[in-house]
Design a protein around this motif. Structure first.
Motif, mmCIF file in Angstrom:
data_model
loop_
_atom_site.group_PDB
_atom_site.id
_atom_site.type_symbol
_atom_site.label_atom_id
_atom_site.label_comp_id
_atom_site.label_asym_id
_atom_site.label_seq_id
_atom_site.Cartn_x
_atom_site.Cartn_y
_atom_site.Cartn_z
ATOM 1 N N LEU A 14 10.031 11.380 20.581
ATOM 2 C CA LEU A 14 10.138 10.773 19.254
ATOM 3 C C LEU A 14 11.450 9.992 19.212
ATOM 4 N N PRO A 15 11.440 8.767 19.679
ATOM 5 C CA PRO A 15 12.693 8.003 19.806
ATOM 6 C C PRO A 15 13.171 7.406 18.480
ATOM 7 N N TYR A 16 13.599 8.276 17.578
ATOM 8 C CA TYR A 16 14.104 7.802 16.291
ATOM 9 C C TYR A 16 15.430 7.072 16.473
ATOM 10 N N LYS A 17 15.662 6.106 15.612
ATOM 11 C CA LYS A 17 16.945 5.419 15.583
ATOM 12 C C LYS A 17 17.876 6.131 14.611
ATOM 13 N N LEU A 18 19.096 6.364 15.030
ATOM 14 C CA LEU A 18 20.097 6.972 14.164
ATOM 15 C C LEU A 18 20.862 5.826 13.476
ATOM 16 N N ARG A 19 21.106 5.875 12.202
ATOM 17 C CA ARG A 19 21.109 6.938 11.229
ATOM 18 C C ARG A 19 19.695 7.258 10.772
ATOM 19 N N LEU A 20 19.382 8.545 10.728
ATOM 20 C CA LEU A 20 18.031 8.989 10.432
ATOM 21 C C LEU A 20 18.042 9.979 9.273
ATOM 22 N N ILE A 21 17.208 9.717 8.282
ATOM 23 C CA ILE A 21 16.992 10.690 7.205
ATOM 24 C C ILE A 21 15.900 11.635 7.671
ATOM 25 N N LEU A 22 16.201 12.923 7.708
ATOM 26 C CA LEU A 22 15.212 13.918 8.094
ATOM 27 C C LEU A 22 14.366 14.330 6.885
ATOM 28 N N GLY A 23 13.410 15.237 7.134
ATOM 29 C CA GLY A 23 12.565 15.766 6.071
ATOM 30 C C GLY A 23 11.120 15.349 6.241
ATOM 31 N N HIS A 24 10.218 16.336 6.376
ATOM 32 C CA HIS A 24 8.806 16.086 6.648
ATOM 33 C C HIS A 24 7.867 16.507 5.524
ATOM 34 N N ASP A 25 8.368 17.139 4.480
ATOM 35 C CA ASP A 25 7.533 17.594 3.364
ATOM 36 C C ASP A 25 8.115 17.089 2.064
ATOM 37 N N ARG A 51 0.825 -1.216 0.000
ATOM 38 C CA ARG A 51 0.000 0.000 0.000
ATOM 39 C C ARG A 51 0.860 1.269 0.000
ATOM 40 N N ASP A 52 2.083 1.136 -0.486
ATOM 41 C CA ASP A 52 3.012 2.263 -0.552
ATOM 42 C C ASP A 52 3.157 2.775 -1.978
ATOM 43 N N VAL A 53 3.584 4.020 -2.058
ATOM 44 C CA VAL A 53 3.859 4.667 -3.339
ATOM 45 C C VAL A 53 5.295 5.169 -3.316
ATOM 46 N N LEU A 54 6.079 4.762 -4.303
ATOM 47 C CA LEU A 54 7.459 5.227 -4.402
ATOM 48 C C LEU A 54 7.481 6.529 -5.188
ATOM 49 N N VAL A 55 8.034 7.575 -4.564
ATOM 50 C CA VAL A 55 8.018 8.916 -5.147
ATOM 51 C C VAL A 55 9.444 9.416 -5.369
ATOM 52 N N ARG A 56 9.692 9.971 -6.539
ATOM 53 C CA ARG A 56 10.940 10.694 -6.776
ATOM 54 C C ARG A 56 10.760 12.094 -6.210
ATOM 55 N N VAL A 57 11.544 12.429 -5.205
ATOM 56 C CA VAL A 57 11.417 13.727 -4.536
ATOM 57 C C VAL A 57 11.982 14.822 -5.438
ATOM 58 N N GLU A 58 11.189 15.857 -5.684
ATOM 59 C CA GLU A 58 11.640 16.988 -6.485
ATOM 60 C C GLU A 58 11.741 18.272 -5.664
ATOM 61 N N ALA A 59 11.012 18.330 -4.562
ATOM 62 C CA ALA A 59 11.112 19.477 -3.648
ATOM 63 C C ALA A 59 10.770 18.994 -2.247
ATOM 64 N N ALA A 60 11.495 19.506 -1.265
ATOM 65 C CA ALA A 60 11.267 19.129 0.131
ATOM 66 C C ALA A 60 11.293 20.379 0.996
ATOM 67 N N GLY A 61 10.246 20.576 1.762
ATOM 68 C CA GLY A 61 10.196 21.731 2.644
ATOM 69 C C GLY A 61 11.132 21.586 3.821
ATOM 70 N N LEU A 62 11.633 22.724 4.298
ATOM 71 C CA LEU A 62 12.480 22.765 5.489
ATOM 72 C C LEU A 62 11.638 23.248 6.665
ATOM 73 N N ASN A 63 11.744 22.543 7.777
ATOM 74 C CA ASN A 63 10.932 22.879 8.940
ATOM 75 C C ASN A 63 11.773 22.945 10.207
ATOM 76 N N GLN A 64 11.340 23.813 11.129
ATOM 77 C CA GLN A 64 12.005 23.877 12.425
ATOM 78 C C GLN A 64 11.964 22.522 13.123
ATOM 79 N N LEU A 65 10.928 21.733 12.851
ATOM 80 C CA LEU A 65 10.839 20.409 13.450
ATOM 81 C C LEU A 65 12.049 19.561 13.093
ATOM 82 N N ASP A 66 12.497 19.643 11.829
ATOM 83 C CA ASP A 66 13.683 18.886 11.424
ATOM 84 C C ASP A 66 14.909 19.306 12.237
ATOM 85 N N GLU A 67 15.061 20.597 12.406
ATOM 86 C CA GLU A 67 16.221 21.090 13.148
ATOM 87 C C GLU A 67 16.140 20.698 14.621
#
Length: 332
Positions: free
Chosen positions: A53-64, A26-42
């Motif tokens: 939010l106990p993410y495991k590192l190595r972590l790819i950031l980016g929410h948009d 039920r997933d869609v593979l998308v080629r990213v062409e633009a990604a928003g920058l958010n204070q949440l990422d920082e």
């Protein structure tokens, strides 16, 4: 596949070669062409949310993201290769600072037809935040009075437009240099936060959308009318958030204590405080796309960076001075 990852909290993003995304039924593979920058990422990079939010590192950031569908899982029916789409991936599936990403079909929507990739990539997180604050939790009605803090920022610039569309009288805080910009978005009242005190100028408001927290939030409670509501997106988290997030009892107790002061102040004033941590929603993005295409909502892209400059671009957010959103783009 190229991506920018966090390998250790408080260290800059690093470019890395990472595995291709796994595409479920039920997933869609998308080629990213633009990604928003958010204070949440920082904030995540700095480790500010590592307990919640106990993410495991190595972590790819980016929410948009905005991009083009490459392929779909076997059970996907709403999208096909070549579709131009946008999304805020689910919290446990972030990672748009990469060349490709697999997104759950339910979190994805066709991008607004009238928006560029950069404009569409700027929208998901801030537009969903504004929608969930004003429509879901705030239930804004025609004739109500709404205060939106930081009106020239990412969330604020969309929330002003949405609140106006819902029929509210809209006040906002902004610098003097951004006053005309905020009025152009639809603000009826603009308070210069550097020289004016909004608490002395505003009263009887139905809703406040607060993105700053601290003293600003406490003052916001005092300009609400009885029964009014303040919605915070910067914190502190409240017990309702802790329950929804499924946090362990120790963290739930800590969050209850963390927000007890502001909730107690709200009760004394006869108003309420709620924390909002927005969630992914393809259904809501479809409604947002319609508003963009109808000319109701205008994406605001203040600065565009090349994908190679993602680490520096993310750190630059703390300097301020960008109207609306900053976006990174991936060529080709």
């Amino acid at each position: 596949m190229r991506a920018f990852v966090v390998t250790k909290y408080r260290e800059p993003l690093r470019e890395a070669d990472v595995a291709e995304p796994v595409v479920g039924d039920r997933d869609v593979l998308v080629r990213v062409e633009a990604a928003g920058l958010n204070q949440l990422d920082e904030k995540i990079r700095l480790g500010e949310f590592k307990q919640v939010l106990p993410y495991k590192l190595r972590l790819i950031l980016g929410h948009d993201l905005a991009g083009t569908v490459i392929r779909t899982g076997s059970k996907v029916r709403g999208f096909k290769p070549g579709d131009q789409v946008y999304a805020r991936p689910a919290t446990d599936r972030i990672g748009t600072f990469a060349e490709r990403i697999a997104v759950a079909e339910e979190d994805l929507a066709l991008k607004p037809a009238t928006a560029s990739m950069e404009e569409a990539g700027s929208l998901p997180l801030v537009a969903l935040t504004a929608w969930q604050a004003l429509v879901e939790q705030g239930n804004v009605q025609p004739g109500q009075k709404v205060l939106i803090h930081a009106g020239a920022g990412g969330v604020g610039s969309i929330a002003i437009q949405l609140a106006k569309h819902l029929g509210a009288t809209v006040a906002t805080t902004a610098s003097r240099s951004n006053a005309d910009f905020a009025r152009d978005l639809g603000a009826d009242i603009v308070v210069d936060y550097r020289t004016q005190d909004f608490e002395q100028l505003l009263t009887g408001y139905d809703l406040v959308l607060d993105s700053l927290g601290g003293e600003n939030l406490e003052k916001s409670l005092r300009i609400l009318k009885p029964g009014g509501k303040a919605i915070g997106i910067s914190g502190p988290p409240d017990p309702a958030f802790a329950r929804k997030a499924g946090l362990n009892p120790v963290l739930r107790l800590a969050i209850t204590v963390l927000s007890s002061k502001v909730r107690r102040q709200a009760r004394k004033l006869g108003v309420s405080y709620e924390f909002l941590f927005m969630r992914a929603s393809g259904d809501q993005l479809r409604q947002i796309s319609a508003l963009v295409d109808d000319g109701v909502l205008r994406p605001v892209v203040g600065q565009v960076f090349n994908f190679d400059d993602t680490p520096q671009a993310l750190q630059s957010l703390g300097k301020g001075g960008i109207r609306g959103k900053a976006v990174v783009t991936l060529a080709g």
